[in-house]
Design a protein around this motif. Sequence first.
Motif, mmCIF file in Angstrom:
data_model
loop_
_atom_site.group_PDB
_atom_site.id
_atom_site.type_symbol
_atom_site.label_atom_id
_atom_site.label_comp_id
_atom_site.label_asym_id
_atom_site.label_seq_id
_atom_site.Cartn_x
_atom_site.Cartn_y
_atom_site.Cartn_z
ATOM 1 N N HIS A 1 1.934 2.272 -3.283
ATOM 2 C CA HIS A 1 0.885 2.923 -4.069
ATOM 3 C C HIS A 1 0.539 4.313 -3.541
ATOM 4 C CE1 HIS A 1 -0.857 -1.068 -5.877
ATOM 5 N NE2 HIS A 1 0.441 -0.923 -6.081
ATOM 6 N N ASN B 1 0.837 -1.205 0.000
ATOM 7 C CA ASN B 1 0.000 0.000 0.000
ATOM 8 C C ASN B 1 0.873 1.257 0.000
ATOM 9 O OD1 ASN B 1 -1.570 -2.266 1.570
ATOM 10 N ND2 ASN B 1 -3.147 -0.889 0.810
ATOM 11 N N ASN C 1 -10.141 9.639 5.173
ATOM 12 C CA ASN C 1 -10.469 8.604 4.190
ATOM 13 C C ASN C 1 -11.847 8.824 3.583
ATOM 14 O OD1 ASN C 1 -8.086 7.042 4.208
ATOM 15 N ND2 ASN C 1 -8.718 5.983 6.071
ATOM 16 N N GLY D 1 -2.615 6.791 -5.998
ATOM 17 C CA GLY D 1 -3.094 7.515 -4.828
ATOM 18 C C GLY D 1 -3.134 9.004 -5.094
ATOM 19 N N ALA E 1 0.100 5.164 -0.052
ATOM 20 C CA ALA E 1 -0.574 5.225 1.243
ATOM 21 C C ALA E 1 0.333 5.831 2.312
ATOM 22 C CB ALA E 1 -1.006 3.818 1.678
ATOM 23 N N TYR F 1 1.642 11.954 1.159
ATOM 24 C CA TYR F 1 0.591 11.053 0.668
ATOM 25 C C TYR F 1 0.529 11.057 -0.856
ATOM 26 C CZ TYR F 1 -3.897 8.902 -0.318
ATOM 27 O OH TYR F 1 -4.868 8.079 -0.822
ATOM 28 N N GLY F 2 0.380 9.872 -1.444
ATOM 29 C CA GLY F 2 0.064 9.740 -2.858
ATOM 30 C C GLY F 2 0.971 10.540 -3.774
ATOM 31 N N ALA G 1 -4.525 2.826 -1.930
ATOM 32 C CA ALA G 1 -3.960 3.979 -1.221
ATOM 33 C C ALA G 1 -4.996 4.511 -0.240
ATOM 34 C CB ALA G 1 -3.555 5.066 -2.209
ATOM 35 N N ARG H 1 2.669 6.067 -7.222
ATOM 36 C CA ARG H 1 1.850 7.086 -6.573
ATOM 37 C C ARG H 1 0.654 7.576 -7.390
ATOM 38 N NH1 ARG H 1 6.865 8.929 -7.587
ATOM 39 N NH2 ARG H 1 7.210 10.752 -8.921
ATOM 40 N N ASN I 1 -8.567 5.236 -1.693
ATOM 41 C CA ASN I 1 -8.735 4.873 -3.094
ATOM 42 C C ASN I 1 -8.818 3.363 -3.180
ATOM 43 O OD1 ASN I 1 -8.272 4.226 -5.871
ATOM 44 N ND2 ASN I 1 -7.409 6.259 -6.189
#
Length: 302
Positions: A149, A146, A175, A243, A151, A231-232, A186, A240, A181
């Motif tokens: 990706h 995760n 979230n 995310g 997270a 993040y992402g 993510a 990435r 996602n």
Amino acid sequence: MAERERLTNKERRAQSRDERKRREAELARKRKRNSLRNGLITAAVVAVVGAVLLQAFIGGPATLDDAILVNSSEVEDARAAAGCEMLVDREPLEDRSHFEANAAPSPDAIYTDVRPTHSGPHMLQTHPIVSSGANSQLDERSTTHNLEHGAVIVWHDPDQTDAGGEMGDWSETLNANGFANSRGGAAIFVSPYTDPGISSGKAIAFRAWGVAMDCDSWDEDVANGFVIDHYGTHGIAPERPLGPYPEGVLEYEDVEVDDNTDAPVDGQLMEEPEDDADTESTGDDGDAEPTEETTEDEPADE
């Protein structure tokens, strides 16, 4: 003759009594059915109203009307107050190999440095999204996928902090407002971490791909700043694009962002333009049109 008439009258009276009793019994049954039906309807209404009230008072993530704005200077102060230490700063492990769950080595065999890990080999499958705080420790081998990706995971030591519930509420809200996602796995995860324990000895461990920051205590400003930074599509995770950072949910109020990625630009505080004539036109709404960020690594199919 009179005797026969009297008997006939008795019979008629008996028949009348029987008919009256039958009607009374039928009426009683009908009243009972109506009473039962009304009781069920009332119970259903009470249950619905109770559920609505319960949701209003204790349940469910909040739907944000406006973005959560965070001041970068206050985040820096909060990090210092929470005893945060950056252990790994955008330096992921080189090995990104995947393995099937049924052939997965133990976490201790593959993660021999910072724990919980921030990158490295991991399961072929991502971990299912846990929108709020997990009750038991998540699998480090699947959640590392995760991280790949985009997270963010916040691990905590229950023996050193009782903020697990607060952390779960925080992640659930974000979230529910765009950070989870389901397609790419993510999301923002919160989980206890007791085996083998946070290697730095601190209570909180923030993780993104290639980033590890541990803190002595939980602070929501610190958490928000970590999410904004890593993040992402704001981070460096190889996959990435799976995310995408949700716009208008959580952002710095005093930091410039890259028009192409919407990510904070390091060290660039926002400044008011001296003259409108000197600013570049960006359209009627004054905002530059963001473009999708690409990476050398294409997202994996899994």
